[in-house]
Scaffold this active site. Structure first.
Site, PDB file in Angstrom:
ATOM      1  N   ASP A  18       0.856  -1.160   0.059  1.00  0.00           N
ATOM      2  CA  ASP A  18      -0.089  -0.031   0.017  1.00  0.00           C
ATOM      3  C   ASP A  18       0.870   1.445   0.084  1.00  0.00           C
ATOM      4  O   ASP A  18       1.977   1.315  -0.695  1.00  0.00           O
ATOM      5  CB  ASP A  18      -0.777   0.002   1.166  1.00  0.00           C
ATOM      6  CG  ASP A  18      -0.230  -0.291   2.561  1.00  0.00           C
ATOM      7  OD1 ASP A  18       1.033   0.104   2.612  1.00  0.00           O
ATOM      8  OD2 ASP A  18      -0.776  -0.938   3.479  1.00  0.00           O
ATOM      9  N   SER A  19       0.358   2.311   0.570  1.00  0.00           N
ATOM     10  CA  SER A  19       1.074   3.552   0.632  1.00  0.00           C
ATOM     11  C   SER A  19       2.519   3.393   1.059  1.00  0.00           C
ATOM     12  O   SER A  19       3.389   4.270   0.781  1.00  0.00           O
ATOM     13  CB  SER A  19       0.148   4.785   1.359  1.00  0.00           C
ATOM     14  OG  SER A  19       0.050   4.528   2.673  1.00  0.00           O
ATOM     15  N   ILE A  20       2.791   2.640   2.141  1.00  0.00           N
ATOM     16  CA  ILE A  20       3.909   2.530   2.941  1.00  0.00           C
ATOM     17  C   ILE A  20       5.081   2.142   1.827  1.00  0.00           C
ATOM     18  O   ILE A  20       6.203   2.139   1.960  1.00  0.00           O
ATOM     19  CB  ILE A  20       3.868   1.648   4.125  1.00  0.00           C
ATOM     20  CG1 ILE A  20       2.694   2.372   5.168  1.00  0.00           C
ATOM     21  CG2 ILE A  20       5.006   1.878   4.746  1.00  0.00           C
ATOM     22  CD1 ILE A  20       2.447   1.565   6.233  1.00  0.00           C
TER      23      ILE A  20
END
Lengths: 249, 249
Positions: A18-20
């Site tokens: 995901d965003s990480i």
């Protein structure tokens, strides 16, 4: 290895999440020192999708990891759960994925990747912990005073998703990194390693990098053990450079 | 675009060159902000080979850019000349490539890349200038007091190789960046932009990044003009996520 008959294809390490993971290629991101560590040995490829849950990522799986690929990654990190753990009845409930579905998704990811390549090293990374006050402060900074004072995620529930990652990793005999726990080993992790109660600071990114490279080394994929693509320049005889490029393995 | 029939393949931007390109993926390198600028739009792939001259890189060309590739890069930077410009009779003479041969090599690179893909945007980057005192200081730091006090490269000769890059770029109608000249536009470039009289400091890397992204933008490859791979998470209807992944173009 460098003969014209056999094409030299540089191995790939894919970061799926995901965003990480999407933010892993920001200048302070954890993917940057990783790519550098594998310089001339493997390409580190970022496939991070901010806001995605494991259920939405399921739609990407056949596209990102086609089963008929002749060049599947040698290693893949699977780093979901931060969004899945969003709570029902709170501001990010559209991202909530029930924990059993999350586990099934992880199993599907692993099975699919194993089908791509039975020798692929798979590393499941748990979501980092949640600093709830940091999430509320972030919501206020992003949405103003009208933002909810109740965080959309809690550390306790995210911890259950982290446990789920570890359970599936053990069940399927793949590597894992208990980031939820490792982050909380550092005093002041709440703001030292997280910048908005969820995403990583520079120091938090360094921790992830160190954990990932440690696992890849344990998995037999240390950069030192991999051959460099094409000879070091000092090995090239300048009077007969072609000799350096005629190796067959 | 995301239908199962048409596989979504992320475009590639390849950085082809010597050590200044190999070091582009170091944490302060010029490739890092570039990769981040194209996040979820294009993969920035580093193919830098420290110490290589354009003549040695010739052996890599068919391997790195196979003519039968179904996914050639959309853009490639060609960044050689720093080694080719090493002088005969000095400590790096094994790397010397006569200037006419250097020009022929650049022409071959361009023709090969155009054969890979006639629409590929090609950017020739000239070598940076040489700070001769910095080279001597570096040689002493690396090899001790016995190191030669005569630099293995001069700024003047490297400037001729830079001119050769520009001549070939104009002749073949490809993009170019006159780095030799741009670096020297900055006061104190000798140590501000170069760290050993040749390789880039963090500021020098920033300059290269800014110049490369400027050219890619002019070439019609701005990140903003490229579609993101897979929908932004906010576009996903959580009750019917499959709808977001059924677009056909």
């Amino acid at each position: 290895m460098w003969s014209s008959a056999k094409r030299m294809v540089r191995p790939k390490i894919v970061l799926f999440g995901d965003s990480i993971t999407e933010q892993a290629i920001r200048p302070n991101g954890w993917g940057v020192p990783l790519a550098n560590a594998y310089s001339r040995r493997a390409d580190v490829i970022c496939r991070g999708y901010g806001g995605y849950t494991s259920s939405w990522a399921m739609f990407l799986l056949p596209q990102l990891f086609p089963l008929d690929s002749t060049e599947p990654p040698i290693a893949t990190t699977i780093f979901f759960g931060a969004n899945d753990a969003a709570l029902l009845g709170r501001s990010s409930e559209r991202q909530h994925v029930p924990i059993e579905e999350f586990k099934d998704n992880l199993r599907t990811f692993v099975l699919h990747l194993k089908e791509c390549s039975p020798t692929m090293q798979i590393v499941i990374i748990t979501p980092p912990p949640i600093y709830e006050e940091g999430r509320v402060a972030y919501a206020i900074s992003a949405h103003g005073e009208s933002a909810s004072r109740i965080p959309e995620r809690t550390n306790e529930v995210t911890g259950q998703y982290a446990d789920a990652c570890i359970e599936v990793a053990k069940e399927m005999c793949v590597w894992y990194i208990n980031l939820w726990s490792k982050v909380q080993d550092t005093d002041g992790w709440q703001t030292k390693l997280l910048r908005d109660g969820l995403h990583l600071t520079t120091e938090g990114n360094t921790l992830v990098y160190e954990e990932v490279i440690k696992v890849l080394n344990e998995a037999g994929l240390s950069a030192d053990s991999m051959s460099m693509d094409f000879p070091h320049h000092s090995k090239i005889d300048y009077k007969h450079p072609e000799l350096a490029f005629q190796k067959n393995d």
